[in-house]
Design a protein around this motif. Structure first.
Motif: not given
Length: 451
Positions: A87-92
């Motif tokens: 999640g921190r890398m690809l976000g939304n």
């Protein structure tokens, strides 16, 4: 290969290997994911029940059941929680977002991947490859995986975001490597999986530093484009111009998430396909000879172009066969959103579902001599005769990879360009180990001599 003992199936559950009393099957899976899932399919059939610490999962090993999850009943499933690790890398972005938001973003981005626009990228792909090749010298040893990652990263940055990142490639590559290692370690180690990412543990700190470097680069590209107000005809230009029904554009954060997602997905698939291609060609001189013969007949030494693609049929079969044996996306996971039934078994909300391209692509029911590298198997329209989910390197259903055509075209053009100039010989006595992390990477690289 792992050794599995069997638990008798009940009326509610499919057959299952017998796991650890507390950790279930996680230790066996963590030690050898490829071996474990392959053995599960061979010993327990089309549906296998996995006992896991947080929630059970079902491994599906039949195209019809995979189609139920990805197509006919896809509204009953969401992305598995394991993806939240990134999640921190690809976000939304497109890979991780869900529901109406995902549909909205997919519609916005689809025009950037239309056939005509994809074709316009072909020249850039070949030009960047031609720029790389003069840096190679005959007789030198190179890590071909590192070279392919760098090349495809530069291509995706240029074609999709209009950016030349040649000077940043090494740093980006290291940041990506840290991110993949982070995903793999947390996804296979129960204690690390439970550890929040804000805890200042060494692996968390390394990952946070890598993300800061990537954020700095990507936010920099976004700000430069905003300040120049230039329409470069690429994806970023389109995303900067998009407005919703209220006239509001994407936030910098959402732009960053989509750019990051395409940075990863847009170069990783092709780079890995080509890395495994050079490895397999070096082991199969008869295939390499047929490839060289086609390139000589169709191209005669000149640079390949989009117009040559329909004639490069064997080159395309080589790529298809590589993605069968070494699919960049080696498995997919989903979480049950609402109670449903798959293959006659009731699945509860929160249960996991696991589907592996690695397993399906080597299933002897669909592929003769499945372990053999044989591009000719794709003759006579085999792809059209197979069940849809017997061969699905780009996933399937509504969430099939948006860049499928981009990746296929890039792999064929780069292979044709490089193979015309060089042969690559595998250096002996090195470990070539498929590493099933987020994607299927060669764990220690692939060192080859340039000839």
């Amino acid at each position: 290969m792992v050794s599995l003992s069997k638990t008798q199936p009940s009326h509610n559950y499919p057959p299952s290997p017998k796991g650890h009393p507390f950790l279930g099957l996680l230790p066996e899976y963590s030690r050898d994911p490829l071996g474990f899932t392959t053995k599960c399919a061979k010993e327990y059939g089309d549906v296998v029940f996995w006992k896991l610490p947080l929630s059970p999962a079902y491994q599906l090993n039949h195209p019809d059941y995979i189609e139920e999850v990805l197509v006919t009943k896809n509204s009953q499933f969401i992305k598995h929680q394991s993806l939240q690790i990134l999640g921190r890398m690809l976000g939304n972005g497109l890979v991780t977002s869900e529901g109406s938001f995902w549909q909205h973003q997919r519609r916005l981005m689809q025009p950037a991947f239309h056939r005509e626009r994809i074709f316009s990228y072909g020249e850039v792909m070949v030009d960047y490859t031609k720029r790389l090749l003069p840096t190679w010298s005959r007789g030198e040893i190179r890590d071909i995986h590192e070279d392919m990652m760098g090349l495809t990263l530069e291509i995706v940055a240029k074609t999709l975001f209009g950016a030349d990142v040649a000077t940043e490639v090494e740093n980006i590559g290291k940041a990506m490597q840290v991110s993949i290692e982070y995903f793999e370690s947390r996804n296979t180690n129960f204690l690390l999986y439970l550890l929040p990412d804000w805890v200042p543990a060494p692996h968390n700190l390394r990952f946070q530093k890598a993300m800061q470097q990537m954020d700095q680069l990507i936010y920099g590209i976004i700000q430069q484009r905003k300040q120049s107000n230039e329409d470069a005809g690429d994806l970023l230009s389109m995303l900067l111009q998009v407005r919703d029904e209220n006239g509001v554009g994407m936030s910098d954060r959402q732009l960053r998430d989509e750019v990051m997602t395409l940075f990863l997905a847009g170069h990783e698939t092709t780079a890995l396909t080509l890395s495994w291609t050079w490895y397999l060609l070096s082991q199969h001189p008869e295939v390499e000879h047929k490839l060289q013969a086609e390139l000589e007949t169709v191209l005669g030494g000149r640079t390949p172009a989009i117009a040559d693609l329909p004639q490069l049929t064997y080159t395309e079969k080589v790529i298809m066969e590589v993605m069968r044996l070494y699919p960049p996306v080696w498995a997919m996971a989903r979480k049950v959103l609402h109670e449903c039934e798959i293959a006659g078994y009731p699945l509860k909300a929160g249960d996991g579902v696991f589907m592996s391209q690695w397993v399906m692509h080597r299933d002897p029911r669909y592929f003769d001599e499945p372990e053999v590298f044989n591009p000719d198997r794709w003759s006579e329209d085999l792809a059209k005769k197979l069940p849809t989910f017997a061969y699905f390197p780009f996933g399937g259903g509504s969430r099939i990879c948006i860049g499928k055509s981009f990746a296929n075209m890039e792999a064929v053009l780069l292979l044709a360009t490089i193979a015309q100039q060089f042969r690559l010989t595998l250096i002996p006595d090195q470990q070539i180990v498929p590493w099933p992390a987020f994607t299927l990477r060669p764990k220690y690289g692939i060192k080859m001599m340039v000839n």
